[in-house]
Design a protein around this motif. Sequence first.
Motif: not given
Lengths: 527, 288
Positions: A265-268, A272, A291, A303-304, A306, A358
């Motif tokens: 997952e890129y966005y975790r 942050f 990042n 889902t959140n 993960k 990505w």
Amino acid sequence: MPTGYLSLVLHCHLPYVRHPEHDYFLEENWFYEALTDTYLPLLEVFEALVRDGIPFRLTLSLSPSLISMMADPLLQERYLRHLNRLIELSERELDRTRHQPDFHAVARMYHERFSQSRNRFQNRYGRNLLPAFRHLEEQGVLEIITAAATHGYLPLLSVRPFGVRTQIRAAVDYFQQMMGRSPEGLWLPECGYYPGLDSVLREAGIRFFFVETHGLAYAQPRPRYGIYAPVYCPTGVAAFARDIESSKQVWSAEEGYPGDYFYREYYRDIGFELPMDTIRPYIHPDGIRINTGIKYYRITGKTNDKQVYNPSRAIEKAAEHAGNFLFNRQRQVEHLASTMDRPPLLVAPYDAELYGHWWFEGPEWINMLIRKLTCDQEIVELITPSDYLEKFPVNQEAVPSASSWGNKGYSDVWLNGSNDWVWRHLHKAARRLEEMINKHPNANGTTRRALNQAVRELLLAQSSDWPFMMKTGQQSEYAVKRFKDHVLRFTRLADEIESGSVDEGWLKELEERDNLFPDLDYRRFRI
Amino acid sequence: MTPIRRKSDSKPSRPKSGRRAGGRRAELLAKAKSFGIKGRHRMTLPQLIRAVEPNRKKRPIVTAAPIQTRPVPTAATPAPIPPKQKYDDLPWSYGETELVLMPVDPFLIHAYWDFSPEDWETIQRHRRPVVLRVYDVTMIEFDGANAHHYFDLPVTLETQNWYVRLWSAEKSLCADLGWWLPDGSFQTLVRSNVIQTPRAGVSIFDEVRWVGTQRARRARGGGSIRLGPARTRRFAADVWRGRREPLQKEQLAFWKRLEEEAAGLTAGGIAGLSSLRIRTMTPPETEA
């Protein structure tokens, strides 16, 4: 002879971001991240394939602005600093996750990756990746091509043909200088083509370029083989079209492979997620979270909640997807071959930064795909555009249709309410530069340097990345600032050249700051 | 509104009045010249009078004064763009009159324009509504009067740009910014470049023409293909003309499928793929 051919094309480009005036500059991270995530892993994959004696052919387009960044000592130095910090962070992560085996395994993976990256970057490649790519080309596995100098979107620059010529000529000259030979092919930024562009390419000695699917599907006259063979423009330059099916499988957000639940997952990113006190030394000095490149989760689903990333499971998935991709290409060429009297050619171009940055497992997917292609079957064969033209030198003559690979297929992305204001300045500057160059055909000393720098500033302003970022609204402030800065620097230079009073101190500062294409000679752009 | 015919003031049956009118015309032309009015020789008598009148009211002619070719903005009507020497922001105008068209897609074009301070002054003085006149000049050499057709759109000049929706693709277009004169004629203020809008579908031409390269001929020993003289200069040196064949059934199916896929693409079927490069650089947006 195989039933069909596959031409994989990876297009590497980043806008020229280099800010010596700041010790730390957020946007420079784009380059560092791309090095760690994409360029170094791709090099590793290619070198491993060569080491294992796997014969393959792949086309790599390196944009001149990216090559300039790769060759820049300041950015090289800063990348090492970036890597050192990353390694330090990953060491801390090893310690922090020592009681969580799942997380610890992922932390170890990152630590090894980063340490290897540093070792390879510093020791193996001597901080510059370009010779490594060149070496792969000499070994016969890569065909390296160029792109427009700073990735200017040519269809809209064409209002002033001089602007287009500057982009092409600067690119070809720089490629020649860095690679020691002329480029055979040129990646049209954003696949932006307009009828007549091929004559500029022809003039620069380019033999082929790529267009989006409908650029060839809508060509005139209608190409006999559709998009599955190139056409020659009336100038003799060949146009290859992107195959829509192979693109969709990789690119599409819904159907594409990168969205698989086992992939990272890129966005975790811990940049942050960790408490400020822990992460502070590794983010922006002003405390802005960014990042870091360390991400512990897999996509898991919509889902959140993960789950932890499992590297070996993800690699298995990449191999599975490579197999699936190959299977689909085999069926595709078998079907197409039944309607054609020569093997169909599938052209699959991608932004290289998709792979690794990505889509974390992307380089591994390429690795597996190439191995399967060369070792497991004989239906599809890898080929580069140059090889294809050698094998099939007789092709249909047609004029491709104006097109791009941007949303909706034309110029909408680079010409809309958010960015239409940039074009008048670019056209004006191009005209002004053209007039100045004609007026000073053989300037010397400061005037020559000022003219050279004016060309650089115009090129930097022309980058398609700025209007694109204005359109997406992400980093748009930076894009607006960069665009204005370069146009204003150009204007001031032009004013000073015209009045014959170039401020030498300021010129020197500019030469050091916007230093891409150091050997650029404005006299090359005279028409 | 009836357009006034140009020659109505000089009928051959009335030589005297004709001469008189001619004398008046010459006088007006001389005045127009002194005001620097362009296109004065093409104007009718009433147009000439109207063109000269406002100038006469504003600036009485002083015979000894040097002839000025352009109206000079006075203190009361300052030029809208003062010359800027600072480089802190981009100029609103570059002070040159131009109109530029760019195609956005097959059915949308964009126009931007700019005016010199003198032209802005003229425009503001006349306060006439300005229209963007778009000409279809496909396959012709446009001389200002031979367009296939044209249409007018009222525009707001201060916006400096406009988008124009079109109903057909693959056209050569040219545009004027201009206004209607009281006599019903259209006066062009500035003319644009000519652009070509993209094709929006598969070409109707299916004549096949095969092209080889010099290298191809060498590879084939120069004999196996009958290669004719070159139409293109260096690279595509050898050409031969393919037969014109009707499309086979499977080819029709092939094209139908390709056309559908391409149509999906141009409708945004696959989201802007190049966007990935920048998307990767963004902070998280999906996770709360």
